[in-house]
Design an enzyme around this catalytic site. Structure first.
Site, short mmCIF file in Angstrom:
data_model
loop_
_atom_site.label_atom_id
_atom_site.label_comp_id
_atom_site.label_asym_id
_atom_site.label_seq_id
_atom_site.Cartn_x
_atom_site.Cartn_y
_atom_site.Cartn_z
N CYS B 42 49.84 21.07 15.54
CA CYS B 42 49.75 21.17 17.00
C CYS B 42 48.97 20.00 17.60
O CYS B 42 48.95 19.83 18.82
CB CYS B 42 49.09 22.49 17.40
SG CYS B 42 50.02 23.92 16.83
N THR B 268 61.03 40.13 2.50
CA THR B 268 62.45 39.91 2.76
C THR B 268 63.27 41.02 2.10
O THR B 268 62.71 41.98 1.57
CB THR B 268 62.91 38.55 2.17
OG1 THR B 268 62.87 38.64 0.75
CG2 THR B 268 62.01 37.42 2.64
N PRO B 271 62.39 42.38 -2.72
CA PRO B 271 61.00 42.86 -2.66
C PRO B 271 59.99 41.92 -3.33
O PRO B 271 58.79 42.08 -3.12
CB PRO B 271 61.07 44.21 -3.39
CG PRO B 271 62.35 44.23 -4.12
CD PRO B 271 63.28 43.31 -3.43
N GLY B 277 56.13 32.61 9.19
CA GLY B 277 56.15 31.41 10.02
C GLY B 277 57.44 31.20 10.78
O GLY B 277 58.20 32.14 11.04
N TYR B 421 31.59 38.24 35.88
CA TYR B 421 31.60 37.54 37.16
C TYR B 421 30.27 36.90 37.52
O TYR B 421 29.23 37.54 37.58
CB TYR B 421 31.98 38.50 38.30
CG TYR B 421 31.71 37.92 39.66
CD1 TYR B 421 32.26 36.70 40.03
CD2 TYR B 421 30.86 38.55 40.56
CE1 TYR B 421 31.98 36.13 41.26
CE2 TYR B 421 30.58 38.00 41.80
CZ TYR B 421 31.14 36.78 42.14
OH TYR B 421 30.86 36.21 43.34
#
Lengths: 556, 556
Positions: B42, B268, B271, B277, B421
């Site tokens: 990133c 998936t 097993p 991702g 606040y």
């Protein structure tokens, strides 16, 4: 139908405008004993400091503008001095000329706020609190009069006290802060409060803790520690007490806290009389007991709740979490729920997690480290409180945790929050996710943790303290008695460790966790020092002593 | 027990390190076809832009550091080219020398990520995506080679595309942005996207929407709109597709989205094989369907989930909200859940609220206005999505709303959040509280609202549009056909209004609400224009047409 509202700032004015929006026909009269209504009371310190330059920007509404838009009958300089519940009237005294009038009501809303404690007697030195426009006018007049080298004493190191200090310093005033408790900002636990004291000292503020003003003379105060301090001004910022005397003298129930007792619709013991804001008790979100929380947000919300109830809409108030935040010389301190000190004082079981995450991804410039503390119910994993101290991003994380608490998320579930991530805003595992992961590791027993104030006892009982930071970090400062064994060398050098239970620690707790997992699986009895060296150091420096002698945490 | 992980960045590396912490005895082999593992993907655009200056800071770990700390066997430049599920082996090809080896596994984790769509054929002009360290090395090499007056074409105006644009501009590159859809950042609804286009144009970016590249020549591209653009570089930033071919060819179930199908433990159809991702389908939090969400946070979290499952800890994944954020020239754009466009396309009933709150109290300097949109289920009041565009404080509000969604809070309950606040951080009624109040007003019928794209129809049907802003605001620009009647004059001048249904509006919606309440109680049939003139104007300018002809919102 005629509603009288006593008090024309946050809660009172929210009630008035909401009621008008709900009922165009209602007669609504607001009495405010001061000369201003609907002013920005939370902005007052910043006008003193010159950050808010335009005094008019503090005056959000006037009686005239409120009449035009909301058809409100707002009467300033009018103080309600008596409630006749039987006749459903109030007696009102004009503050300027002393004349009194009587006004009838169908419903009454008490929103008179709170005032600071017993006033210091000011022989010579002006004493002001920081709650009204009059206060800031008086304070700025004194400071302008004195000119350069002005000196002020601020009594009380809570939220308002610290905001006063910051803004006086911004004006070039030399400030002495006098705090009755053992540290500034007493709602913070001691190991979290270190940066507050440091920020004060770094900005030239003289700080007296465990100290009270015993005498106010001409241009000086005397403290009970024997010090005399020359000053031109005293800011009274000690804890406020609810303005409930009017209610009490009318026979309306006032709680043990001194706040007016209300139900979830803000109704007092008299069904025609409602009360909102700093004058009333709130229901604490953690234990359900009556409590005082003097926050503008709650006042506004409860004003709306009262108006709804009067207009026939039953929308109950939620319990109060007491979320709060204060800025001090670039530092941001925020909290929600209960502190460890309070949990311990109430004998409430709790689990503690400390972390020191970055405000955003470390590889993106400008990341700032914050310190985070989470208090957790060990039975239910419920979040009981949080404290965060740092710079950028503190406000975001406290709001996320407050929202999670309102949504009933557990501490472990914080790890699953899907927070917005790009490297300038957070981390792929955000600070809040990380504290959730640590909480989960402790909850599931994946990590056994030990707190900063328990280290001495553990070592006294023969446990070995293992510093798993690099040799370089160790050489720059370490916990007395710790042995150095860097994380990446543990597998190779484990035989060097003595055959005792182990306490491992790193700088902030993360490498310590990896070390603890490794050593546990290699058959060792090991605990990880929660929050690492950083939390330990903060605890030591804040208490100025070993933790085991700190009474407030002794049975934590 | 031996686990092989295919892919050594976010999800794969989270799985590897978590598995090690859980099981010191496990054998863990990571195959990464690129030369680097655990890099800051990133952060790559910001290295291109020079904001991140040190290339090494992108490389968070190396095979050596991972071996030392986590005893991981990390093999870079090794691509798994085949899975033999029966034999439980993988065939691995060395990317550098083409040699192949075979490796057995007990468990396999697929974390191969995603790649951009069909590559543009680059006859002469270098074409790169922005997903690997190799990519940024190649991009910076081209830009350094060309020197001043470099030009780039960015294809795709999603998150990565916009980050690429910002950073190329930061380097002084002239950028042309080519977007297939009708606007940049298509997950945003049209009336929210205006500032994105403006920011691009303000920074000298040429923008082609509804446009695709049809030919890449020597030092130029041709678009389907007929334009030829000279360029030194093409950044391929079109939507990514999951790297699921390896799974598919091994007979593992792949969903209709193209992502690998997994259960809530990331398992998936085999097993022994897990997947995490960008390569896998997620469960959408709004409708429970399989969806693709390519976010680093989810990849990391699901990596942990897979490791937990392999180690025998059943910790199911949560559905994905798709919280996302992007910065563009000081603008912050954030979103969570579904857009109105998507809700409409799926025929899902929804209610819409627009607000334009300040980042903090208006009287405190530096407040920035943001635009906020909330999508709500009209039956349950559940929050279906939110979009926020602005500057400071956008990231905080989207995180609060994402947390509220995870906690199951309704739109109206946002009004009751107790957010921290002080005037430099927020407002006593915070932006999130306010959008909750508006949602509550709409839900309870206290306000009838009308959307920006419905105004034309309403006026066509004979309704009167009343602009309740001041005469001064009206004179500076108004909706064609609106009559001016300032809010504070309504009571006196109501008789001037024609006897038709009314649509009132102000600048952002708040005074309009007060006007609508007043007029309703005076017996008029009235609706308030949601988001006011500001949202209407944004909608008009974004669609470049009247809203009723905008197909994406026609049945909203």
């Amino acid at each position: 139908m005629k509603t009288i509202i006593i008090g024309g700032v946050a809660g009172g004015m929210s009630a008035a405008t909401r009621l008008r929006r709900l009922d165009e026909a209602a007669e609504i009269v607001v009495f405010e004993r001061g000369p201003y209504v609907s002013f920005a009371n939370c902005g007052l310190p910043y006008y003193v400091g010159g950050i808010i330059e335009d005094r008019d920007s503090l005056l959000l509404q006037t009686p005239k503008s409120l009449a035009a838009r909301f058809r409100l009958d707002v009467r300033v300089n009018e103080e309600v001095i008596q409630i006749n519940r039987k006749a459903k009237t109030v007696r009102v005294s004009n503050v300027l000329d002393g004349t009194t009038t009587t006004e009838s009501y169908d419903f009454l809303i008490l929103a008179a706020g709170a005032t600071t404690g017993l006033p210091l007697s000011g022989r010579g030195v002006p004493v002001r609190s920081l709650r009204t426009v009059d206060d800031v006018d008086a304070i700025t007049a004194v400071l302008e009069d004195v000119g350069a080298d002005a000196r002020a004493v601020v009594v009380g190191a809570g939220f308002i006290g610290l905001e006063a200090v910051e803004n006086l310093v911004a004006r070039g005033v030399h400030v002495t802060l006098v705090q009755r408790g053992p540290r500034p900002l007493s709602p913070l636990d001691p190991e979290m409060a270190g940066p507050v004291l440091e920020a004060l000292l770094d900005h030239g503020v003289d700080v007296h803790v465990n100290s009270t003003v015993v005498d106010v003379g001409a241009s000086r105060v005397q403290l009970d520690d024997g010090s005399f301090i020359r000053t031109d001004l005293i800011i009274e910022a000690r804890g406020v007490r609810p303005n409930s005397h009017l209610a009490r003298s009318a026979g309306i129930t006032v709680g043990a806290t001194g706040g007016i007792t209300v139900d979830e619709y803000q109704r007092t013991s008299d069904p025609s009389i409602y009360a909102v804001g700093d004058a009333v008790e709130k229901t604490d979100a953690i234990d359900g007991a009556a409590t005082l929380v003097t926050m503008a947000g709650l006042a506004n919300r409860h004003g709306r709740t009262a108006a709804d109830a009067i207009a026939g809409i039953a929308e109950p108030s939620a319990p109060a979490l007491g979320t709060a935040i204060v800025g001090l010389f670039g530092l941001t301190v925020a909290m929600v729920g209960w502190s460890e000190t309070r949990l311990a004082a109430y004998g409430r079981p709790h689990r503690v997690v400390h972390t020191h995450p970055s405000s955003h991804a470390g590889y993106y410039p400008g990341a700032e480290q914050m310190s985070m503390k989470l208090l957790i119910d060990p039975e239910t994993d419920a979040i009981l409180g949080a404290q965060i101290v740092g710079g950028a991003g503190v406000d975001k994380r406290i709001d996320v945790i407050a929202t999670a608490m309102t949504g009933g998320l557990t501490a472990s579930q914080l790890s699953r929050l899907e927070l917005a991530y790009a490297p300038q805003y957070g981390s792929a595992k955000d600070a809040v996710n990380m504290v959730g992961y640590v909480a989960d590791n402790v909850a599931t027993g994946s990590t056994q943790s030990i707190q900063w104030h328990e280290v001495d006892d553990a070592m006294g009982a023969g446990e070995t303290l293992v510093d798993v930071r690099t040799a370089d970090e160790f050489s720059r400062g370490a916990i007395p008695g710790a042995v150095s064994l860097p994380l990446d060398e543990i597998r190779a050098r484990i035989s060097e460790l003595p055959d005792t239970p182990l306490v491992v620690h790193c700088q902030v707790g993360q490498r310590g966790h990896t070390a603890a997992r490794l050593l546990t699986q290699l058959g060792r009895d090991v605990r990880n020092l929660d929050g690492g060296y950083r939390t330990w150091l903060a605890g030591m420096s804040a208490t100025g002593t070993t933790a085991t002698t700190n009474p407030s945490l002794a049975h934590a």
